[in-house]
Design a protein around this motif. Sequence first.
Motif, PDB file in Angstrom:
ATOM      1  N   ALA A 111       3.888   1.160  -1.719  1.00  8.94           N
ATOM      2  CA  ALA A 111       3.521   0.853  -3.109  1.00  8.94           C
ATOM      3  C   ALA A 111       4.243   1.760  -4.094  1.00  8.94           C
ATOM      4  N   LEU A 128       2.832  -6.258  -1.674  1.00 13.37           N
ATOM      5  CA  LEU A 128       2.977  -5.170  -2.634  1.00 13.37           C
ATOM      6  C   LEU A 128       1.844  -5.142  -3.662  1.00 13.37           C
ATOM      7  N   GLN A 176      -1.202  -3.715  -2.073  1.00 11.43           N
ATOM      8  CA  GLN A 176      -1.021  -2.296  -1.747  1.00 11.43           C
ATOM      9  C   GLN A 176      -1.094  -1.425  -2.991  1.00 11.43           C
ATOM     10  N   ALA A 177      -0.556  -1.906  -4.104  1.00 14.17           N
ATOM     11  CA  ALA A 177      -0.657  -1.141  -5.353  1.00 14.17           C
ATOM     12  C   ALA A 177      -2.115  -1.007  -5.786  1.00 14.17           C
TER      13      ALA A 177
END
Length: 488
Positions: free
Chosen positions: A203, A368, A371-372
Amino acid sequence: MRRLTSLDAFFLATEDERTVANVSALVILERKRANGRRLTLHAVKSLFAERLHLLPPLRWQVVEVPFGVAHPSWVDGTVDLDFHVREFALAGPGDDPCLAEQVASLAAEPMNRSRPLWEAYLIHGLSGDRVALLIKLHHAAVDGVSGGEILSTLLDESPERREITPVAARQTESVPNRLGMLLRGLADVPRQGLAAVGAARPALTHLDKVATIRSLPGISEITGLAGRFTIGGRTESGPIQRLVAPRTAFNARITPNRSLALVRLPMPEVLQLKEAHGATVNDVVVALCAGALRTWLTAKAELPKERLLAMVPVSVRTASERATFGNKVGTMVVPLPTDEADPVTRIRSCRISLLKAKEQHAAQPRNLMQQANDLVPPVLFGPAMRTVLRLASSRVLNPAANVIISNVPGPRTPQYLAGARVLANYPVSTIVDGMALNITLFSYLDSLDIGITVDSEQVPDSDLLAQALVNELDLQLRLLKPAAAKRR
């Protein structure tokens, strides 16, 4: 019980008195079914009752965790179809603008979180011997692909409803009390920590590719620093292009007011452009949107010199993740050639921009966006997400992007709902702070059915943008004729 992922929870957390995360389908139907009878509320309820066991998100009820120590959970609860499935008649002429006005208002209404997060409205009073069914879902439970799976479960490929295997009486889950949810949430804290640790490297090294925060100050610096200090971190070949969105009137904090414009484009003509330019359908779609935006903004004397940026959702759902529902989605940020006067060059430019965006998207982690979000502890999640959106829509900063453009492929064969033929299927999507304009396209039979969802305060003339799309397609087709004549 099923714990929401951080990406699912994002769509709950961002809701407030101005923002709702509802995604809907407006299905236009023949009023009479194949058996000659009119489509009734009873028939629609019977359809949902017959297939409810195949539609988990229509049974899920959200349960919050006290003090926000963990993300909420879904409980497979009871469904009162008398509450969820309703009907009403349009007042007025019953034309598409009248329908769109009513649907925009309904789609913008928040849903009751003490019930499963969906609603359906059978709408009478349409002109042309038609009815409509608005199916309203929450983005926390479905994305574009999983929403399409729900719709395909409700629809049939012939007027005769397919046989559905009955199931034994379903065991519903009881909603745990607050203490039970708190204990479950506390037990989940170690897993949250592990998820954050696992998400940190992918991330942080790609944080500038997260569409919702890419324009915030310091994001590029954090990404560069993380890449330098991470083993096997991200590397870039060649100069890094920083895409900066210009500010427009529709890139500000949204109001609670919505408007919807409905428009259809003929698919054979879109395919004709695709073949003539060696492009994809998506290239042509994005180019048509770019040309329409250029024309519309020019007429308002509001066209920026810089190119607009489009946020384009991308499914990252694998074959094994089909029918699991929830959100498996990423985003690409694509420059739109709104600064280009030549229509043909606009298609070529979109082809190049989308290819570059796809290459960049393929190089980043598949999950992504989730995950961020995993980096933020659940106890801080709601306030953090709302703060990020407020900052991203601040007049001090450039917007993350200017417009959302989503192209969802649909069936090319006739569909039926409870025996009534589907005439059109318009998507009705959501808008957020900083992006008060969403253009979503859904292909059905030989048409592209387009729903343009806007904040009516910031975009009071979405009907003109819809007409600009029609005009742009006509312009592109006219330019093909001289080129074809020269080749002969």
